[in-house]
Design a protein around this motif. Structure first.
Motif, PDB file in Angstrom:
ATOM      1  N   ARG A  86       0.724  -1.145  -0.141  1.00 56.40           N
ATOM      2  CA  ARG A  86      -0.079   0.014   0.081  1.00 56.40           C
ATOM      3  C   ARG A  86       0.807   1.381   0.056  1.00 56.40           C
ATOM      4  NH1 ARG A  86      -2.579   2.942   4.458  1.00 56.40           N
ATOM      5  NH2 ARG A  86      -3.879   4.496   3.400  1.00 56.40           N
ATOM      6  N   LYS A  87       0.339   2.258  -0.848  1.00 53.88           N
ATOM      7  CA  LYS A  87       1.060   3.441  -0.848  1.00 53.88           C
ATOM      8  C   LYS A  87       0.354   4.606  -0.402  1.00 53.88           C
ATOM      9  CE  LYS A  87       4.492   1.907  -4.054  1.00 53.88           C
ATOM     10  NZ  LYS A  87       4.243   0.626  -3.658  1.00 53.88           N
ATOM     11  N   ILE A  88       1.232   5.793   0.072  1.00 52.66           N
ATOM     12  CA  ILE A  88       0.387   6.964   0.685  1.00 52.66           C
ATOM     13  C   ILE A  88      -0.412   7.551  -0.393  1.00 52.66           C
ATOM     14  CG2 ILE A  88       0.752   9.052   1.680  1.00 52.66           C
ATOM     15  CD1 ILE A  88       3.381   7.994   2.909  1.00 52.66           C
ATOM     16  N   ASP A  92       2.223  15.627   0.239  1.00 49.13           N
ATOM     17  CA  ASP A  92       3.586  15.672  -0.336  1.00 49.13           C
ATOM     18  C   ASP A  92       4.522  14.632  -0.405  1.00 49.13           C
ATOM     19  OD1 ASP A  92       2.668  18.377  -0.204  1.00 49.13           O
ATOM     20  OD2 ASP A  92       4.078  18.718   1.543  1.00 49.13           O
ATOM     21  N   GLN A  93       4.120  13.326   0.403  1.00 45.65           N
ATOM     22  CA  GLN A  93       4.740  12.092   0.209  1.00 45.65           C
ATOM     23  C   GLN A  93       3.905  10.970  -0.716  1.00 45.65           C
ATOM     24  OE1 GLN A  93       7.055  10.835   3.687  1.00 45.65           O
ATOM     25  NE2 GLN A  93       5.995  12.950   4.592  1.00 45.65           N
ATOM     26  N   MET A  94       2.962  11.408  -1.438  1.00 43.99           N
ATOM     27  CA  MET A  94       2.202  10.762  -2.268  1.00 43.99           C
ATOM     28  C   MET A  94       3.257   9.746  -3.062  1.00 43.99           C
ATOM     29  SD  MET A  94      -0.838  11.677  -4.729  1.00 43.99           S
ATOM     30  CE  MET A  94      -1.433  10.274  -5.813  1.00 43.99           C
ATOM     31  N   GLY A  95       2.604   8.599  -3.059  1.00 44.13           N
ATOM     32  CA  GLY A  95       3.531   7.270  -3.934  1.00 44.13           C
ATOM     33  C   GLY A  95       4.679   6.551  -2.935  1.00 44.13           C
ATOM     34  N   GLY A 315       0.328  13.563   4.866  1.00 45.00           N
ATOM     35  CA  GLY A 315      -0.147  12.158   4.631  1.00 45.00           C
ATOM     36  C   GLY A 315      -1.053  11.380   5.834  1.00 45.00           C
ATOM     37  N   LEU A 316      -1.281  12.303   6.971  1.00 39.63           N
ATOM     38  CA  LEU A 316      -1.695  11.572   8.202  1.00 39.63           C
ATOM     39  C   LEU A 316      -3.276  11.473   8.030  1.00 39.63           C
ATOM     40  CD1 LEU A 316       0.039  13.740  10.850  1.00 39.63           C
ATOM     41  CD2 LEU A 316       0.696  11.820   9.640  1.00 39.63           C
TER      42      LEU A 316
END
Ligand SMILES: [Fe+2]
Ligand SMILES: [Fe+2]
Length: 469
Positions: A86-88, A92-95, A315-316
């Motif tokens: 699973r990815k974020i 800003d830290q997507m992927g 990403g929270l």
């Protein structure tokens, strides 16, 4: 994954392999049971309740029904299955890969988010603890208790995260979750709505319709979290939450149905005559909707919020159903907000509470359409509405302003004079309270509410859903 019920704490997280965590949670467990005994539903500990219990987290096994005494309910730790790789999915830290541990720099924010969510779960049980004595039917009593035990389990869900991922501070927070109490003068619950007493069933239906729906939106946004254990926990909680809103929507629908029957019988829409006949007139129901909708809207926070921006960018906490949007970073977009000072262009990241509030309100409309269809079919002009999101704000840019439910700014004295046209007055509350007579004969309903369309789990409506000891 199946849930292991042979252990003291049922779980599907392989608790037996983490002895330290297991011991810490087994230490917390008697405190929880003591809390349930003191603050849970008053006086029904010996009753057999037809409850559903989860045996696995997939579609097949999450609802097994049977008669259970509430203190024997198997509260436990159930996470939705892990999605491999699973990815974020936003910020800003997507992927990047989703986190299996708490990133140090987000530790205190995540803890605060989890504690705030966790605090609402036992709070609602406390708010509702006296309602059993006023139940309109055994069917309703059973639904109340189902909600109560599941909110207890939602507390377990958050306490598991605190214990498993936040060390000593987490354990301390878990104790505090049992030490604060709804409406307590010294140690109240964190959010205002969860300190409002719920002393009648009309309020319960409104609470489960509006406030549990806020819960749904919070859980949906946490289900998107880059912190994978939080996401998995919330995904399973959402399956339980749906029933709570069902109780609210069908409960209000049944009140409307009964009122329409009385209006037909009496051939009038005169509120005084409807009340004299022991039913809830529609303008009175509207006041309850206004109260609980506006109170629940505050739970989304200020329209303009740097906390919301940071939680998303880091990403929270995502938007509910994040995948329905195209842009998951939101660095170059803005939103026009109506403030008392006029329209204001705000960076989208800072307006996310408002984005959530708007999608929540759309979801709230669904029940109103259904209720209004029933009113229209019965040949009446009256329509139930949602109050403007500026009405009765206790937070954000409209805080404390004299705005009517139609969203228009009024002179302060007019607002104060007319407030009880819009929210329940002490007399309204006393009337609703007077309707609350306990009905516990199987299949019988209190006079102010129609029977449900069907029973629980395909059982008849007159099934003995609660066997009183
Ligand atoms: Fe909950
Ligand atoms: Fe709930």
């Amino acid at each position: 994954m199946a849930i292991n019920y042979s252990e003291k704490i049922p779980n599907n997280v392989d608790l037996a392999h983490d002895r330290t965590l297991q011991r810490a949670l087994e230490h917390w467990q008697p405190h929880f049971l003591q809390w349930w005994h003191e603050m849970g539903p008053s006086d029904f500990e010996r009753a057999d309740v037809y409850l559903r219990t989860a045996t696995s987290v997939d579609a097949k096994g999450w609802a097994t029904y049977g008669a259970v005494k509430m203190p024997d309910y198997r509260w436990g730790i159930f996470l939705a299955d892990q999605q491999p790789d699973r990815k974020i999915g936003f910020g800003d830290q997507m992927g990047q890969p989703a986190w299996q541990q708490v990133p140090g720099e987000h530790r205190s924010t995540l803890r605060r988010l989890i504690v705030t969510q966790g605090d609402t779960e036992p709070a609602s049980v406390e708010q509702q603890r006296m309602l059993g004595h006023l139940c309109p039917s055994l069917y309703d009593l059973r639904n109340l208790f189902q909600i109560n035990v599941e909110e207890g389990r939602h507390l377990w869900a958050m306490v598991y995260l605190l214990h498993a991922y936040f060390g000593r501070d987490g354990r301390e927070e878990a104790e505090e979750l049992l030490a604060r109490h709804s409406g307590d003068a010294d140690k109240p619950r964190i959010l205002t709505t969860f300190n409002e007493p719920i002393s009648d069933w009309l309020s319960l239906y409104c609470f489960t319709y509006f406030t549990d729906r806020d819960g749904k939106y919070q859980l949906k946004s946490f289900a998107e979290s880059g912190f994978d254990p939080l996401s998995r926990t919330c995904r399973f909680m959402l399956t339980e939450e749906a029933h709570h809103m069902f109780v609210g929507e069908t409960g209000i629908g049944r009140v409307v149905k009964r009122t329409l029957e009385v209006m037909k019988e009496l051939g009038t829409d005169d509120p005084a005559r409807i009340r004299a006949h022991g039913a809830v007139d529609l303008p009175l129901l509207q006041k309850y909707l206004n109260f609980w909708c506006s109170s629940s809207l505050d739970l989304f926070g200020s329209e303009i919020s740097s906390n919301a921006a940071a939680s998303f960018a880091n990403g929270l906490k995502g938007r509910p159903d994040e995948s329905q949007y195209e842009d998951h970073v939101l660095r170059d977009v803005s939103l026009k907000l109506d403030t008392p000072e006029g329209a204001q262009e705000v960076p989208m990241l800072n307006a996310l509470n408002e984005v959530m509030r708007e999608s929540y309100l759309k979801d709230c409309e669904i029940g109103l359409k259904r209720w209004n269809r029933a009113i229209e079919r019965a040949g009446h002009e009256f329509r139930l509405t949602l109050p403007s999101s500026r009405f009765r704000r206790a937070i954000g840019s409209w805080v404390g302003l004299p705005v009517g439910p139609d969203g228009k700014l009024l002179p302060k004295d007019e607002y104060e004079r007319r407030l009880y046209e819009w929210v329940p007055s002490p007399e309204d509350k006393a009337f609703v309270k007077s309707l609350m007579q306990k009905v516990v004969e199987p299949g019988k309903m209190a006079a102010w509410i129609a029977p449900p369309d069907r029973g629980i789990n395909n059982l008849p409506i007159d099934y003995e859903y609660v066997h009183l000891a």
